[in-house]
Scaffold this active site. Structure first.
Site, short mmCIF file in Angstrom:
data_model
loop_
_atom_site.label_atom_id
_atom_site.label_comp_id
_atom_site.label_asym_id
_atom_site.label_seq_id
_atom_site.Cartn_x
_atom_site.Cartn_y
_atom_site.Cartn_z
CE LYS A 177 -1.91 2.98 1.99
NZ LYS A 177 -1.95 4.47 1.70
CD GLU A 237 12.76 4.59 8.16
OE1 GLU A 237 12.89 5.76 8.59
OE2 GLU A 237 12.60 4.32 6.96
N GLY A 258 9.50 8.49 12.48
CA GLY A 258 10.02 9.84 12.34
C GLY A 258 11.43 10.00 12.86
CB CYS A 285 12.47 9.89 8.39
SG CYS A 285 12.89 8.45 7.40
CD GLU A 289 9.92 13.57 11.11
OE1 GLU A 289 10.73 12.92 10.46
OE2 GLU A 289 8.83 13.09 11.51
#
Length: 484
Positions: free
Chosen positions: A180, A255, A257, A289, A387
C-alpha cells in the site's frame, strides 16, 4: 513510457489490473505545478481483502515460497537489471509524483532501488540453516523459511526506495506481499508491479492497492490474513500500526520519524562540513526522516559557520524538478508546505532569528519553500524538538562534548545522527554515546543495502537493509532427530 503505462492506474491484484470494487478513483498531483496529472484507483476494504487473499493463495499453493533461494535470487537480479534498463522512465515518474529533482531521482532513487534488489537477490543465494550440537544423542539442525503474507506500507517521500527496502528482502525470503503506497505518490509502485511481473515474479506474489491510509491502510493492518506489517511513516501512525498488529500478534517492523542532530566540533574541516550540513537538511527538500535538521556547533566556530551558511544557502538552486540543475524541488503537497510555514512562523514567536530563507517561493503554482536557517532558538522550542520535515535547519551552540551529546539526545527521536570532527578518537567516542540507529562521520546519508538502518526511541524498531532486514522476514524452525 514504453514498458508499462500508468494510465488508467488500476489496482494490481493476483497478477491482474482491475478497478476498485466501487469504482472510486483519486487524483495524483504534480507538486511542482499543483496540477492533477492522472487519477488512480482508490481501494476499499473489499479490494484489500481480494489482494490479501491473492497473496495468501500465492503463498500457500504457488511456487514462490517453494523455490530455492537461488531461484528467487535470480528473479530479483532480473528485477535489478530491468530497473537499470528503464531508469529514465522510472526517474521521470518519481520526479513527477514527488517533485524530486530529476537528476537526484535518477542518481539516488533509481540507483538505490536497483541496488536493493541486486543485494537481496544475491543474499538469497545463501539462505541456509545450521547444524547444532546438543547434549542429546541427536542430530539437530535449523531451517529458515518465509513468514507468509507481508503488508508493506510506504510513505510519500521516497516511494521507490522505501518500497524496495521492504519488497526486496520479503521476496528474497519467499514471502508474498500486499503493498500500500502513500496515497499522494502511487505511480512508481504501480510501475514496479508491472516490472516485477515481467521479471518473472509469479502472479499473486506482489499485489498493489492504492488508496488512503484511513481506509485501505487500516483494512490492511487489521486483515487477519497478514502475518507481518512493515511500515514506514510518522511516529503517530506507527504507534497505531504497532498497537493493531500487537493485538493480533503480528510481527512488525517500524521505521518512523526522525529529527537527527548534526554535531560540528571545533576541529572539523568546515569547508567539507558545510557540504554535508547542506545535504543533510535540503536533500529531498528536507522530506527525509534521516535528514539532519538540528545543527549543533562548537561555540568557538558557530558564528563563522553561520556566516558561511548565510552566504551559501541562498545560492542553492531551487526550482523545476525537470531542470537538471535543480537541487531543491517542491514539497510533496500543499498540506506539507503549510506545515513548514507554520513551524517557521512558530520559530519567530519562540525567539528564533531567521538567518536566511523563511518564506514560500512563488513558482508555477508549485509547493516551494526556500531553504531556511534559524538561529537562537532554545532547546525546548517545538521547532527544535519536533520533526518539521522540510528544508529548515536550526543551529545551536555547545561548549563541551558532554553538552553536545546531551543536546543531541534530548529529543524523543533516534533514527540518524552525524559528527563532523578531525579526531578519530572523538568520532568513535561520541558515536558510541549518540542514541541513534545509524551515525555518519564527516558526511551525511551514506546509505548502502549492506548497512542496516532503523530507529530507537520514538523512531521505531527493527532494521531495514543488511542481512538484519532479511532475517526479519524469515522464521526459524528447529528439527531434532533422535539417534538412539
Amino acid at each position: 513510457m514504453t514498458a508499462f503505462q500508468i494510465d488508467p492506474g488500476q489496482l494490481f491484484i493476483g497478477g491482474q489490473w482491475r478497478e476498485a470494487a466501487d469504482g472510486a478513483r483519486t487524483e495524483v498531483i504534480d507538486p511542482s505545478r499543483g496540477r492533477t496529472v492522472t487519477t488512480v484507483a482508490e481501494a476499499g476494504p473489499a479490494d484489500v481483502d481480494a489482494a490479501v487473499r491473492a497473496a495468501r493463495e500465492a503463498y500457500e499453493t504457488g511456487p514462490w515460497a517453494r523455490l530455492t533461494g537461488r531461484e528467487r535470487g535470480r528473479v530479483l537480479l532480473r528485477v535489478a537489471e530491468l530497473i537499470r534498463q528503464e531508469a529514465d522512465q522510472i526517474a521521470e515518474l518519481e520526479s513527477l509524483d514527488v517533485g524530486k529533482p530529476i537528476t537526484l531521482a535518477r542518481a539516488v532513487d533509481v540507483t538505490n532501488a536497483a541496488n536493493d534488489y541486486e543485494y537481496y537477490g544475491t543474499l538469497a543465494f545463501s539462505l541456509d540453516g545450521a547444524a547444532r550440537e546438543t547434549q542429546h544423542n541427536a542430530h539437530a539442525y535449523t531451517k529458515r523459511g518465509p513468514l507468509g503474507v507481508v503488508a508493506a506500507i510506504t510513505p510519500f517521500n521516497f516511494p521507490l526506495i522505501l518500497a524496495g527496502t521492504k519488497l526486496a528482502p520479503a521476496l528474497a525470503a519467499g514471502n508474498t506481499v500486499v503493498h500500500k503506497p502513500a496515497d499522494e505518490t502511487p505511480l512508481t509502485a504501480l510501475y514496479m508491479a508491472g516490472l516485477l511481473q515481467r521479471a518473472g515474479v509469479p502472479d499473486g506474489v506482489v499485489n498493489v492497492v492504492t488508496g488512503t491510509g484511513p481506509v485501505a491502510g487500516e483494512a490492511l493492518l487489521r486483515h487477519p490474513g497478514i502475518d507481518k506489517v512493515a511500515f514506514t511513516g510518522s511516529t503517530q501512525i506507527g504507534r497505531h500500526a504497532a498497537g493493531v498488529a500487537g493485538q493480533a500478534l503480528k510481527q512488525v517492523t517500524l521505521e518512523l520519524g526522525g529529527n537527527a542532530p548534526h554535531l560540528v566540533f571545533e576541529d572539523a574541516d568546515l569547508e567539507k562540513a558545510v557540504g554535508a550540513i547542506i545535504k543533510g537538511f535540503v536533500f529531498n527538500t528536507g522530506q527525509f526522516c534521516m535528514g539532519g535538521p538540528r545543527l549543533l556547533v562548537a561555540r568557538s566556530v558557530c558564528t563563522t559557520l553561520l556566516n558561511i551558511l548565510a552566504d551559501a544557502v541562498p545560492g542553492i538552486p531551487v526550482g523545476d524538478p525537470r531542470d537538471p540543475a535543480t537541487v531543491v524541488g517542491p514539497l510533496a503537497g500543499e498540506r506539507h508546505l503549510r506545515k513548514v510555514e507554520e513551524y517557521v512562523d512558530l520559530a519567530r514567536k519562540e525567539g528564533g532569528r531567521i538567518v536566511c530563507g523563511g518564506e514560500r517561493l512563488d513558482l508555477d503554482g508549485g509547493y516551494y519553500y526556500r531553504p531556511t536557517v534559524i538561529a537562537d532558538l532554545p532547546n525546548d522550542s517545538r521547532v527544535v524538538q519536533e520533526e518539521v520535515f522540510g528544508p529548515v535547519l536550526t543551529v545551536q551552540p555547545f561548549d563541551s562534548e558532554d553538552e553536545a551529546v546531551a543536546l543531541a539526545n534530548s529529543t524523543p527521536y533516534g533514527l540518524a545522527s552525524g559528527i563532523q570532527t578531525g579526531s578519530l578518537a572523538r568520532a568513535h567516542r561520541v558515536a558510541d554515546r549518540l542514541q541513534a540507529g545509524i551515525v555518519w562521520i564527516n558526511d551525511w546519508a551514506m546509505l548502502d543495502p549492506a548497512v542496516p538502518f532503523g530507529g530507537v526511541k520514538d523512531s521505531g524498531f527493527g532494521r531495514e537493509y543488511g542481512p538484519e532486514a532479511l532475517a526479519s522476514y524469515l522464521k526459524v524452525k528447529s528439527v531434532v532427530v533422535s539417534l538412539d
